[in-house]
Design an enzyme around this catalytic site. Sequence first.
Site, mmCIF file in Angstrom:
data_model
loop_
_atom_site.group_PDB
_atom_site.id
_atom_site.type_symbol
_atom_site.label_atom_id
_atom_site.label_comp_id
_atom_site.label_asym_id
_atom_site.label_seq_id
_atom_site.Cartn_x
_atom_site.Cartn_y
_atom_site.Cartn_z
ATOM 1 N N ALA A 254 0.844 -1.194 0.000
ATOM 2 C CA ALA A 254 0.000 0.000 0.000
ATOM 3 C C ALA A 254 0.877 1.241 0.000
ATOM 4 C CB ALA A 254 -0.924 0.034 1.220
ATOM 5 N N ASP A 255 0.396 2.278 -0.665
ATOM 6 C CA ASP A 255 1.046 3.580 -0.610
ATOM 7 C C ASP A 255 0.348 4.504 0.365
ATOM 8 O OD1 ASP A 255 3.223 3.998 -2.996
ATOM 9 O OD2 ASP A 255 1.771 2.437 -3.442
#
Length: 394
Positions: A254-255
């Site tokens: 995930a960013d």
Amino acid sequence: MVLQAIKYKRGELQILDQLKLPHAEVYDEVKTSTDAWHAIKDMRTRGAPAIAIVAALGLAVEIENIAAKNELSSIAEEVEVFVKEKLDYLVTSRPTAVNLADASRKLQKVVQTASAAEGSSGSSVKDAYLRAAEQMLVDDVSDNEAIGRHGAEWILKHASQSGQVSILTHCNTGSLATAGYGTALGVIRSVHGQGALKRAYCTETRPYNQGSRLTAFELVHDKIPATLITDSMAAALLRLRGPVDNIAAIVVGADRVAANGDTANKVGTYSLAILAKQHGVKFLVAAPRTTIDLETKSGADITIEERAGKEMTMIKGPRYNGSTLDLTQVETVSIAANGIDVWNPAFDVTPAELIDGVVTEMGVVEKGSDGVFHFESIFEAGKLGVKPSTVEGL
């Protein structure tokens, strides 16, 4: 040998140029915050945890070298302002990943506190910054190893079949995307280390091919049994090979994870979450707590970076003569019709309702009885030194 994408000692920083992988391993020197900004912007280094660390250490190297030349101000407040301005600049390199902004906020707090201390000086502020930036490098590796353990335990516990499991992953979330070990790929490493992995599947991750260039490189490097597929093959894989290979989970990185669990990750993640739901496969997001942004209420509030169209219309690599690769001849080839309009978002947002759990260094956060993720307690647990392996219904 452990794959090392970030090499650091005080005053020196080298990063593995990921644009040249998997065919050549070349390390670039990062001497200033400007070098770090360009390395991040150009995607020579990438992955949400890694870009935060490279930014922090790039500035650390710059400050240390300024001090070594006796050019650092002796006034604490001036060094504080210098650091804050540089950190603000570094945050502009990539907007979607929250880790970089989170690291900037924490480091700015460190220099503010050091500057305000009695008897502070430019040197003491510098030293405080260096210690904090270097600790981020150490903490990221240990956090990733914890993520790997927690994720592996959760997958094996929830697998619908006995025996070895297979896992599908997207983009690159390993040693190349972090300070070491990895998040989603760290989970795969942990399952493999327990002898419980039948096979890892990785998508190519168009248009930048982080899966085929980077994840495949790491899997081969670590001698993990693995198969590469194109992004568009995932549905067929789950339907035809899912039961045979006991594909128990899709695990992605995930960013940015919003407060409600909506997750921004490499474009293509959303479609994999839909496929997981359709085929009864668990869908996990693996990320450190620094990726969870409680100030961002939902995915609708996440800025999605759009990149140049040539990433889709051009492809770069060494010349192939029919039998071998000529690594001295790197060429860029057009693969699309000239003049075609291009839309190239780097990320998409997966709604929280499609996510079964978020794996952090504190454990696996599952939705509560109300069907909603509640992340606040893992931050409180961290303050108390509590490290549960599964955090359900928080």
